[in-house]
Design a protein around this motif. Structure first.
Motif, PDB file in Angstrom:
ATOM      1  N   LYS A  53       0.819  -1.225   0.000  1.00 32.89           N
ATOM      2  CA  LYS A  53       0.000   0.000   0.000  1.00 32.89           C
ATOM      3  C   LYS A  53       0.847   1.267   0.000  1.00 32.89           C
ATOM      4  O   LYS A  53       0.370   2.330  -0.360  1.00 32.89           O
ATOM      5  CB  LYS A  53      -0.938   0.010   1.208  1.00 32.89           C
ATOM      6  N   THR A  54       2.086   1.159   0.449  1.00 26.68           N
ATOM      7  CA  THR A  54       2.980   2.314   0.521  1.00 26.68           C
ATOM      8  C   THR A  54       4.292   1.959  -0.163  1.00 26.68           C
ATOM      9  O   THR A  54       5.159   1.320   0.436  1.00 26.68           O
ATOM     10  CB  THR A  54       3.255   2.705   1.994  1.00 26.68           C
ATOM     11  N   PRO A  55       4.454   2.329  -1.425  1.00 32.16           N
ATOM     12  CA  PRO A  55       5.684   1.962  -2.133  1.00 32.16           C
ATOM     13  C   PRO A  55       6.916   2.649  -1.550  1.00 32.16           C
ATOM     14  O   PRO A  55       6.826   3.739  -0.990  1.00 32.16           O
ATOM     15  CB  PRO A  55       5.430   2.421  -3.567  1.00 32.16           C
ATOM     16  N   THR A  56       8.048   1.985  -1.678  1.00 32.05           N
ATOM     17  CA  THR A  56       9.311   2.582  -1.255  1.00 32.05           C
ATOM     18  C   THR A  56       9.756   3.596  -2.299  1.00 32.05           C
ATOM     19  O   THR A  56       9.273   3.592  -3.430  1.00 32.05           O
ATOM     20  CB  THR A  56      10.400   1.506  -1.092  1.00 32.05           C
ATOM     21  N   THR A  57      10.662   4.458  -1.904  1.00 28.98           N
ATOM     22  CA  THR A  57      11.200   5.459  -2.831  1.00 28.98           C
ATOM     23  C   THR A  57      12.719   5.426  -2.790  1.00 28.98           C
ATOM     24  O   THR A  57      13.321   4.945  -1.835  1.00 28.98           O
ATOM     25  CB  THR A  57      10.726   6.881  -2.472  1.00 28.98           C
ATOM     26  N   THR A  58      13.304   5.971  -3.833  1.00 24.66           N
ATOM     27  CA  THR A  58      14.760   6.079  -3.881  1.00 24.66           C
ATOM     28  C   THR A  58      15.170   7.346  -3.143  1.00 24.66           C
ATOM     29  O   THR A  58      14.330   8.146  -2.721  1.00 24.66           O
ATOM     30  CB  THR A  58      15.276   6.154  -5.324  1.00 24.66           C
ATOM     31  N   ALA A  59      16.480   7.547  -3.027  1.00 29.88           N
ATOM     32  CA  ALA A  59      17.013   8.736  -2.350  1.00 29.88           C
ATOM     33  C   ALA A  59      16.543  10.015  -3.046  1.00 29.88           C
ATOM     34  O   ALA A  59      16.480  11.065  -2.427  1.00 29.88           O
ATOM     35  CB  ALA A  59      18.541   8.674  -2.313  1.00 29.88           C
ATOM     36  N   GLN A  60      16.182   9.905  -4.340  1.00 27.50           N
ATOM     37  CA  GLN A  60      15.724  11.081  -5.080  1.00 27.50           C
ATOM     38  C   GLN A  60      14.197  11.141  -5.207  1.00 27.50           C
ATOM     39  O   GLN A  60      13.665  11.929  -5.985  1.00 27.50           O
ATOM     40  CB  GLN A  60      16.379  11.120  -6.460  1.00 27.50           C
ATOM     41  N   GLY A  61      13.484  10.289  -4.441  1.00 33.07           N
ATOM     42  CA  GLY A  61      12.042  10.353  -4.405  1.00 33.07           C
ATOM     43  C   GLY A  61      11.320   9.545  -5.476  1.00 33.07           C
ATOM     44  O   GLY A  61      10.107   9.620  -5.596  1.00 33.07           O
ATOM     45  N   ASN A  62      12.043   8.748  -6.247  1.00 33.28           N
ATOM     46  CA  ASN A  62      11.424   7.911  -7.278  1.00 33.28           C
ATOM     47  C   ASN A  62      11.085   6.544  -6.722  1.00 33.28           C
ATOM     48  O   ASN A  62      11.639   6.117  -5.719  1.00 33.28           O
ATOM     49  CB  ASN A  62      12.384   7.744  -8.469  1.00 33.28           C
ATOM     50  N   THR A  63      10.201   5.813  -7.403  1.00 34.82           N
ATOM     51  CA  THR A  63       9.904   4.445  -7.023  1.00 34.82           C
ATOM     52  C   THR A  63      10.911   3.524  -7.708  1.00 34.82           C
ATOM     53  O   THR A  63      11.125   3.667  -8.909  1.00 34.82           O
ATOM     54  CB  THR A  63       8.471   4.064  -7.456  1.00 34.82           C
ATOM     55  N   PRO A  64      11.541   2.607  -6.958  1.00 36.49           N
ATOM     56  CA  PRO A  64      12.553   1.723  -7.572  1.00 36.49           C
ATOM     57  C   PRO A  64      11.939   0.770  -8.588  1.00 36.49           C
ATOM     58  O   PRO A  64      10.818   0.442  -8.563  1.00 36.49           O
ATOM     59  CB  PRO A  64      13.169   0.982  -6.390  1.00 36.49           C
TER      60      PRO A  64
END
Length: 129
Positions: free
Chosen positions: A118-129
């Motif tokens: 339900k809550t995707p992770t993000t990269t250090a720059q705010g993108n979804t991996p």
């Protein structure tokens, strides 16, 4: 709420002590090389995060990252950062204290994975991996 990474009380105490000494900290789960697969702790800004580093969460006030490549293998695993006696990597700020951070892991349950979806992770720059 399900977290991807947690910290033991002993490790959290060490992070608090190191924060007083070094300022804000961050963690990066090492992928191998000379450090094996140890969680590395650095003063914020002293480790260059790449655009593909995934933010797994925050432990004891410190963000915790891992490379997207490694995340592909570990995304079904809950990590707990612990503290043990012994000298770890000289690259990680706890090394002079005679202790080292280690990662303990377990697989997420199906219910936990459904909650995490339900809550995707993000990269250090705010993108979804």
């Amino acid at each position: 709420m399900v977290s991807r990474v947690d910290i033991t009380p002993a490790a959290a105490d060490m992070v608090r002590m190191l924060t007083v000494r070094h300022g804000p900290l961050m963690f990066h789960q090492s992928g191998g090389c000379c450090d094996g697969s140890a969680p590395m702790c650095y003063p914020q800004g002293e480790f260059h995060l790449g655009g593909q580093d995934v933010l797994l969460g925050e432990i004891a006030g410190a963000p915790f990252y891992m490379s997207a490549f490694q995340y592909e293998y570990w995304q079904h695993t809950h990590l707990t950062i612990d503290l043990v006696a012994g000298r770890g990597s000289s690259f990680s700020v706890e090394a002079p204290e005679g202790v080292r951070f280690i990662t303990r892991s377990r697989l997420f349950s199906d219910a936990e994975l459904a909650e995490l979806a339900k809550t995707p992770t993000t990269t250090a720059q705010g993108n979804t991996p």
